[in-house]
Write an enzyme that holds these catalytic residues in place. Structure first.
Site, PDB file in Angstrom:
ATOM      1  N   MET A   2       6.524  -4.636  -5.351  1.00 33.06           N
ATOM      2  CA  MET A   2       5.653  -5.733  -5.429  1.00 33.06           C
ATOM      3  C   MET A   2       5.762  -6.506  -4.038  1.00 33.06           C
ATOM      4  O   MET A   2       6.816  -6.854  -3.786  1.00 33.06           O
ATOM      5  CB  MET A   2       5.933  -6.504  -6.547  1.00 33.06           C
ATOM      6  CG  MET A   2       5.051  -7.971  -6.549  1.00 33.06           C
ATOM      7  SD  MET A   2       5.524  -8.997  -7.975  1.00 33.06           S
ATOM      8  CE  MET A   2       4.483  -8.669  -9.378  1.00 33.06           C
ATOM      9  N   ASP A  11       2.584  -9.331  -1.896  1.00 32.63           N
ATOM     10  CA  ASP A  11       1.918 -10.566  -2.090  1.00 32.63           C
ATOM     11  C   ASP A  11       0.995 -10.505  -3.094  1.00 32.63           C
ATOM     12  O   ASP A  11       0.648  -9.465  -3.713  1.00 32.63           O
ATOM     13  CB  ASP A  11       0.737 -10.473  -0.800  1.00 32.63           C
ATOM     14  CG  ASP A  11       1.347 -10.215   0.530  1.00 32.63           C
ATOM     15  OD1 ASP A  11       2.437 -10.244   0.753  1.00 32.63           O
ATOM     16  OD2 ASP A  11       0.497 -10.103   1.363  1.00 32.63           O
ATOM     17  N   GLN A  47       0.168  -6.636  -4.393  1.00 31.75           N
ATOM     18  CA  GLN A  47       0.472  -5.621  -3.538  1.00 31.75           C
ATOM     19  C   GLN A  47       1.473  -4.653  -4.315  1.00 31.75           C
ATOM     20  O   GLN A  47       2.586  -5.351  -4.534  1.00 31.75           O
ATOM     21  CB  GLN A  47       1.076  -5.869  -2.170  1.00 31.75           C
ATOM     22  CG  GLN A  47      -0.111  -6.639  -1.273  1.00 31.75           C
ATOM     23  CD  GLN A  47      -0.884  -5.381  -0.883  1.00 31.75           C
ATOM     24  OE1 GLN A  47      -0.677  -5.005   0.191  1.00 31.75           O
ATOM     25  NE2 GLN A  47      -2.369  -5.591  -1.515  1.00 31.75           N
ATOM     26  N   ARG A  59      -6.647  -9.582   8.916  1.00 34.63           N
ATOM     27  CA  ARG A  59      -6.513  -9.385   7.596  1.00 34.63           C
ATOM     28  C   ARG A  59      -6.395 -10.337   6.751  1.00 34.63           C
ATOM     29  O   ARG A  59      -6.380 -11.428   6.942  1.00 34.63           O
ATOM     30  CB  ARG A  59      -5.415  -8.412   7.459  1.00 34.63           C
ATOM     31  CG  ARG A  59      -4.127  -8.945   7.926  1.00 34.63           C
ATOM     32  CD  ARG A  59      -2.847  -7.936   7.665  1.00 34.63           C
ATOM     33  NE  ARG A  59      -1.492  -8.159   8.076  1.00 34.63           N
ATOM     34  CZ  ARG A  59      -0.985  -8.104   9.107  1.00 34.63           C
ATOM     35  NH1 ARG A  59      -1.754  -7.716  10.253  1.00 34.63           N
ATOM     36  NH2 ARG A  59       0.210  -8.488   9.341  1.00 34.63           N
ATOM     37  N   ASP A  60      -6.422 -10.036   5.304  1.00 34.25           N
ATOM     38  CA  ASP A  60      -6.324 -11.055   4.322  1.00 34.25           C
ATOM     39  C   ASP A  60      -7.299 -11.896   4.112  1.00 34.25           C
ATOM     40  O   ASP A  60      -7.178 -13.338   4.068  1.00 34.25           O
ATOM     41  CB  ASP A  60      -4.875 -11.699   4.372  1.00 34.25           C
ATOM     42  CG  ASP A  60      -3.848 -10.714   4.881  1.00 34.25           C
ATOM     43  OD1 ASP A  60      -3.907  -9.590   4.316  1.00 34.25           O
ATOM     44  OD2 ASP A  60      -2.996 -10.930   5.401  1.00 34.25           O
TER      45      ASP A  60
END
Ligand code: FRU
Length: 485
Positions: A21, A23, A39, A144-145
């Site tokens: 695991m 974010d 994630q 990203r993100d």
């Protein structure tokens, strides 16, 4: 080969049934239930082309694993993985925006979900956002993100990046979440000094109103210098953010990363962060790696940023040991024999140099949470509980006072969950640490004061329910047994 419980596996923190695991993603309070996506590499306890894991809770304490929400698919979709992103309520249609990489470029994709958020369909014309033209060269490293919110005139999105070697977030606008126009860098360059030390790349930006200000959360990725997250507080004007001050969200070294928040139906802003392992999970034989922090409520009170563990966690409490006005010199056992404890205490300065709580795990193995009076700092010392994973990150420090003020008293709130230790001091300064003690378990909680006395005004130490709070839903058949060779 024998099957054995893994003593380091947390029991009341959210973690994957097995595998890796990182974010938190797309956290949302949807139709009365809390959803945390994350994630996830279901195949091994190390990072690998990410999917989105999914867990659901009614009470922020007990979690049920749902099937994987997003998984990488063949070109032209998101073969490089479904990286971090956010949830958006598109007028009743659950929608996710997330990152992936394609042809050497990071891009944003969109998926829409079933009403229970279990089944997701990727938009046929993905990607919906690509790095802006003029910036392509500079943003190749990071685009990203996405973080998306609604204003009266449309949708706005921030995407984390790096410009000229400094973290930045790029603002975009859209009418329909599918076609986006790049506007500008969100934080004007003359405001950069306040952003110093927030990293070369801003990962996982998050932006929201907090009290009468605005907050921008950014995560700093700089492996060598440490990875941490900051909140910048300031004013939002004409689609730019002007930070006035900043605070580090957690002082643990590589211990609390990529935090994400949601607004819940009770007008609260809740935050989760990823707690990475500080051991090599693969080498240790563990079939899991990475844990979600406990949910914390964040707020602004009289201009000061606050964080607290959510009160729902009180449901975990079983037996309580209470102590009032106890003067301690050296150490004093509370006789609380458990690997899962919650302690709240207010400690007042006496003649000692440092005072706080010692969690004993085994003979010669303990973790100390100490307030150093003279320097005004919180120390978490895991030198005696890192087992064979001892290294440079066994001593974490958080400043507790500004401007040389004399420190007289501190309230500590601590959760110990096997290898996870989360501390919040004075509802403000958080420090998360990991410990992996060895040797036959022999637990206790002790009050300590070094080189003189301190007064523990009020102490409450609870044993917590030792059962795992995460359960697999019927649709995920995952073997959570741990194997030891
Ligand atoms: C932060 C991060 C994100 C990225 C994701 C990939 O930990 O690097 O920037 O989207 O992890 O797993």
């Amino acid at each position: 080969m024998t099957l054995a419980p893994d003593r380091h596996r947390p029991s009341f923190h959210l973690l994957p049934p097995s595998g890796w695991m990182n974010d938190p993603n797309g956290v949302v309070h949807w139709r009365g239930r809390y959803h945390v996506f994350y994630q996830h590499n279901p195949l091994a306890s190390r990072w690998g082309t990410p999917s989105w894991g999914h867990a659901v809770s009614d009470d922020l304490v007990h979690w049920q694993h749902a099937p994987i929400a997003l998984a990488p698919e063949a070109p032209p979709t998101d073969l490089d993985g479904c990286w971090s992103g956010c949830f958006v309520d598109d007028d009743g249609t659950p929608t996710l925006l997330y990152s992936t990489a394609r042809d050497g470029e990071q891009v944003t994709c969109l998926a829409t979900g079933s009403p229970d958020l279990v089944r997701w369909t990727k938009h046929p014309d993905n990607p919906v956002m690509r790095p802006p033209n003029g910036l392509r060269g500079q943003t190749m490293e990071a685009f990203r993100d996405p973080w998306v919110w609604r204003e009266d005139d449309g949708w706005y999105a921030l995407v984390g990046t790096s410009i000229g070697g400094l973290g930045q977030a790029l603002l975009h606008r859209s009418d329909d979440l599918r076609s986006w126009t790049y506007l500008h860098a969100f934080v004007p360059s003359f405001d950069r000094p306040i952003c110093e030390d927030t990293g070369q790349v801003w990962e996982c930006p998050g932006f929201f109103a907090l009290g009468d200000e605005h907050a921008l959360i950014v995560s700093r990725f700089q492996w060598a210098a440490g990875t941490h997250a900051h909140v910048l507080l300031g004013a939002y004007r004409k689609q730019h953010f002007f930070p006035r001050r900043r605070q580090r969200l957690d002082w643990g070294h590589r211990a609390f990363f990529a935090p994400l928040t949601l607004a819940d139906g009770r007008r609260r802003r809740l935050m989760w962060g990823w707690l990475p392992e500080q051991r090599d999970a693969m080498r240790s034989g563990a079939t899991w790696a990475g844990v979600m922090s406990l949910p914390r409520e964040v707020s602004l009170e009289a201009g000061s940023f606050r964080q607290r563990f959510v009160p729902e966690l009180a449901a975990l409490r079983t037996e309580c040991t209470r102590v009032e006005h106890m003067s301690v010199r050296g150490e004093r056992s509370l006789g609380v024999d458990t690997a899962t404890a919650e302690v709240r205490c207010t400690v007042v300065r006496g003649r000692g140099t440092a005072a706080g709580i010692r969690f004993r795990h085994a003979a010669g193995q303990h973790t100390d949470v100490l307030v150093a009076w003279e320097t005004g700092r919180l120390l978490v010392d895991t030198r005696w509980s890192k087992g064979t994973h001892a290294g440079e990150y066994a001593f974490d420090v958080a400043p507790l006072v500004d401007g040389g003020r004399r420190l007289e008293r501190v309230t500590l709130h601590v959760y110990l969950d096997h290898s996870v230790l989360e501390v919040i001091a004075d509802d403000r300064h958080a420090l998360t640490a990991r410990c992996y003690p060895v040797g036959p378990a022999e637990h206790d909680v002790l009050l300590v004061s070094e080189a003189g006395d301190a007064c523990f005004e009020q102490v409450e130490a609870w044993r917590l329910c030792g059962d795992e709070v995460c359960s697999a839903s019927v649709s995920t058949s995952i073997d959570a047994a741990r194997m030891v060779g």
